[in-house]
Design an enzyme around this catalytic site. Structure first.
Site, short mmCIF file in Angstrom:
data_model
loop_
_atom_site.label_atom_id
_atom_site.label_comp_id
_atom_site.label_asym_id
_atom_site.label_seq_id
_atom_site.Cartn_x
_atom_site.Cartn_y
_atom_site.Cartn_z
N ASN A 1 0.85 -1.19 0.00
CA ASN A 1 0.00 0.00 0.00
C ASN A 1 0.89 1.24 0.00
O ASN A 1 1.81 1.35 0.81
CB ASN A 1 -0.91 0.02 1.22
N SER B 1 -4.91 -0.05 -2.69
CA SER B 1 -5.38 1.25 -2.22
C SER B 1 -6.59 1.03 -1.33
O SER B 1 -7.47 0.22 -1.65
CB SER B 1 -5.75 2.16 -3.39
N GLU B 2 -6.64 1.76 -0.18
CA GLU B 2 -7.68 1.47 0.81
C GLU B 2 -9.10 1.79 0.35
O GLU B 2 -10.07 1.39 0.99
CB GLU B 2 -7.38 2.14 2.16
N ASN B 3 -9.24 2.53 -0.75
CA ASN B 3 -10.59 2.77 -1.26
C ASN B 3 -11.12 1.59 -2.08
O ASN B 3 -12.22 1.63 -2.60
CB ASN B 3 -10.66 4.07 -2.08
N GLY B 4 -10.34 0.51 -2.17
CA GLY B 4 -10.84 -0.72 -2.77
C GLY B 4 -10.30 -1.05 -4.13
O GLY B 4 -11.05 -1.40 -5.04
#
Length: 211
Positions: A24, A47-50
């Site tokens: 990430n 990426s943490e938004n998917g």
């Protein structure tokens, strides 16, 4: 004083990311790392938004407004890439499924404490995001930041004065002056820019360094 540029810093981080790693890249400087990963090396960017399987930034004019990272920057998707709910994305982060995260920072302590979400100033806008989940969830946390503040103070400190993101989580620090490992025996300098002595780096940093 000569310093590594932001792209040189990103290339230096990219050099240390191994084949097959799930990584990430945090908002800010770390996003540049994706542009410097060797094409022949398989590294899966998260990426943490998917999003899983991001490529480098798109060429100018080829941006897809529906394809962005957590920092709302346009990205590309490599073959095999995937989209999913952000709850699943955070489950990946919290479940220890990421090998490395690369984060920016306001301060890193000599023992690897990280402060990167708030300066504590009354007019500062806090930005928690996913940093706390990443710093503790990833198997290794790398920090990428400028060595000194605009006023010339070291961002590597004996003890963080800003609110902490996580305790003893940082494995390695990449700055525009050096690459430094955080070890149980203290801070160990792995790499240093040409023309800068260890003694001068020590003076600028202000906390004990070994080579």
């Amino acid at each position: 004083m000569k310093r590594w540029t932001r792209d040189q810093m990103a290339a230096r981080v990219a050099r240390d990311i191994p084949e097959g790693a799930y990584v990430n890249l945090g908002i800010g400087l770390p996003t540049l790392v994706g542009n410097h990963l060797p094409k022949e090396r398989e590294v899966v960017l998260h990426s943490e938004n998917g999003v899983l399987g991001m490529g480098p930034a798109p060429a100018l004019g080829e941006e897809d407004p529906d394809l962005i990272n957590a920092g709302k920057q346009p990205v590309t998707l490599l073959p095999g890439g995937a989209f999913f709910h952000h709850a699943d994305s955070f489950a990946m982060m919290r479940g220890g499924h990421l090998d490395i995260c690369v984060l920016g920072a306001f301060q890193v302590s000599a023992t690897g404490d990280l402060a990167n979400w708030h300066t504590g100033a009354p007019d500062a806008i806090p930005a928690v995001g996913g940093a706390m989940d990443l710093a503790l969830g990833a198997k290794k946390t790398y920090v990428m930041m400028e060595h000194l503040t605009k006023s010339g103070e070291s961002k590597i400190v004996a003890q963080c004065s800003y609110p902490l993101t996580a305790i003893a989580c940082v494995s390695r620090i990449y700055t525009d002056l050096a690459v430094i490992d955080v070890t149980p025996q203290g801070l160990k300098v792995l790499d240093i820019i040409d023309g800068l002595s260890l003694a001068e780096l020590q003076r600028l940093t202000g906390v004990p360094l070994s080579h």
